[in-house]
Scaffold this active site. Structure first.
Site, PDB file in Angstrom:
ATOM      1  CD  GLU A   1      -4.687   7.738   6.755  1.00  0.00           C
ATOM      2  OE1 GLU A   1      -3.454   7.858   6.561  1.00  0.00           O
ATOM      3  OE2 GLU A   1      -5.330   6.722   6.444  1.00  0.00           O
TER       4      GLU A   1
ATOM      5  CG  ASP B   1      -2.146  -0.917   1.000  1.00  0.00           C
ATOM      6  OD1 ASP B   1      -2.377  -1.344  -0.148  1.00  0.00           O
ATOM      7  OD2 ASP B   1      -2.843  -1.213   1.986  1.00  0.00           O
TER       8      ASP B   1
ATOM      9  NE  ARG C   1       2.047  20.793  26.480  1.00  0.00           N
ATOM     10  CZ  ARG C   1       1.915  22.062  26.135  1.00  0.00           C
ATOM     11  NH1 ARG C   1       2.861  22.664  25.413  1.00  0.00           N
ATOM     12  NH2 ARG C   1       0.834  22.743  26.489  1.00  0.00           N
TER      13      ARG C   1
ATOM     14  CB  ALA D   1     -10.001   5.714   9.661  1.00  0.00           C
ATOM     15  CG  PHE D   2      -9.963  -1.053  10.468  1.00  0.00           C
ATOM     16  CD1 PHE D   2     -11.269  -1.519  10.474  1.00  0.00           C
ATOM     17  CD2 PHE D   2      -8.959  -1.912  10.879  1.00  0.00           C
ATOM     18  CE1 PHE D   2     -11.565  -2.816  10.884  1.00  0.00           C
ATOM     19  CE2 PHE D   2      -9.236  -3.204  11.286  1.00  0.00           C
ATOM     20  CZ  PHE D   2     -10.550  -3.653  11.288  1.00  0.00           C
TER      21      PHE D   2
ATOM     22  NE  ARG E   1       7.954   7.307  -5.510  1.00  0.00           N
ATOM     23  CZ  ARG E   1       8.960   6.909  -6.261  1.00  0.00           C
ATOM     24  NH1 ARG E   1       9.148   5.630  -6.494  1.00  0.00           N
ATOM     25  NH2 ARG E   1       9.784   7.783  -6.798  1.00  0.00           N
TER      26      ARG E   1
ATOM     27  CB  THR F   1      -9.850  -0.777   5.125  1.00  0.00           C
ATOM     28  OG1 THR F   1      -9.344  -0.221   3.905  1.00  0.00           O
ATOM     29  CG2 THR F   1     -11.296  -1.182   4.941  1.00  0.00           C
ATOM     30  CB  ALA F   2      -5.758   2.839   5.961  1.00  0.00           C
TER      31      ALA F   2
END
Length: 344
Positions: free
Chosen positions: A159, A83, A169, A202-203, A88, A199-200
């Site tokens: 994303e 991926d 922090r 965020a999953f 790229r 599915t990347a």
């Protein structure tokens, strides 16, 4: 959105295919070489990137700089790698009409169209122009300073994440949708994802899996210190904003894990649908659900039917989940609901 090309398309003029290759592995290089030889034999001009050409050593190929013009006029950008290599390649194809077609030689390879053992079938489809093209929603990102002036920008297929610059922090921020404040909290960051990117990253952060033909954008907080920090699915026409207080921690933006921008003190980040989608070529008739089963090794039989416990072996690759044409634990075929679909 999916745009299906005709079954047989006869292009006018010369045909060009740009190869992007993970050159760090010998087996990937050899597969790219053999594929280039077959494409050339079919009368298709093969392009290589300058920074990969020496490692590939493909005679007769057209060598181009790795910039926005690399895919201009090309029909396909064929990707050999995982991926990361695909993302790229997406940077190169974004400003052209070329469609991305990936051969997965990484681990999961969710973006890729085919596995190495099916490369011959994929090359045949390219030669005969027998493939469809999906248009995938991408996002544009603007970084603004405290006065509201745009000081930077980027884009993403998967994303864009707004992350804290100092790991020790918490990042305080305000989330707004279409210019209206929604909530504020401290967190490690916030992800703005496309359906393709669901599915990347965020999953992994607890976001929902969204089918790629759904027109939407996702907002997924990362390790938020708040009661209301659920993932959100918004309109594709919304403008999503993260504002960073001037007295808070510094933040940065990471796009597809490849491009980074610093957010000025007291600045904000606006995310919206990109004007141009990313085009992905598809050869095989498998559904997105079938990809989820194959890539994540999902069990597709009821627990009462299960005889084997090793993930990924619950269903033969040539059987359709929906017709219950699964394989029994004793190796025999079982199930109900009519004939199976050999294209699944």
């Amino acid at each position: 959105m999916t745009e299906v090309s005709p079954t047989v398309w006869a292009p006018s003029g010369n045909r060009h295919v740009l190869l992007t290759v993970h050159t760090g592995r010998h087996d990937i290089v050899e597969l790219a070489r053999s594929s280039a030889a077959r494409l050339a034999k079919a009368g298709i001009t093969v392009r290589l990137l300058e920074d990969e050409a020496d490692a590939l050593g493909i005679e007769g190929a057209q060598v181009v700089p790795p910039d926005a013009e690399a895919a201009r006029g090309a029909e396909i950008v064929m990707v050999f790698g995982g991926d990361g290599t695909f993302l790229r390649a997406a940077e190169l194809a974004r400003y052209s009409n070329a469609a991305l077609m990936g051969v997965n030689l990484g681990r999961v390879g969710f973006l890729a169209e085919t596995e190495p053992e099916a490369v011959e079938e994929t090359l045949t489809a390219i030669e005969r122009c027998e493939y469809s093209v999906e248009k995938r929603l991408a996002i544009e990102v603007d970084v603004l300073d405290a006065t509201g002036a745009v000081v930077g920008g980027t884009w993403a297929l998967n994303e864009a994440s707004v992350e804290k610059s100092e790991r020790s922090r918490v990042l305080d921020l305000v989330v707004a949708i279409d210019g209206r404040p929604l909530t504020s909290f401290g967190c490690d960051g916030v992800l703005f994802a496309t359906p393709t990117g669901s599915t990347a990253y965020a999953f992994s952060a607890g976001g929902p899996v969204v089918w790629p033909d759904v027109e939407a954008m996702l907002v997924v907080p990362s390790n938020a210190h708040a009661l209301f920090s659920r993932p959100l699915v918004t309109s594709p026409d919304s403008v999503l904003t993260v504002a960073i207080p001037a007295d808070g921690n510094r933040a940065r933006v990471s796009a597809d894990g490849r491009r980074a921008l610093e957010v000025p003190e007291g600045g904000r980040v606006d995310v919206r649908r990109a004007a141009r989608p990313v085009r992905i070529a598809r050869v095989h008739k498998t559904t997105f659900g079938d990809r989820l089963v194959a890539k994540f090794g999902l069990p597709v039989r009821g627990f009462r039917d299960a005889r084997r416990h090793d993930p990924g072996h619950e269903m033969a690759p040539d059987r359709n989940v929906l017709t219950r044409g699964y394989v029994r634990g004793d190796g025999g075929e079982g199930g109900h609901g009519g004939d199976t679909d050999d294209d699944a």
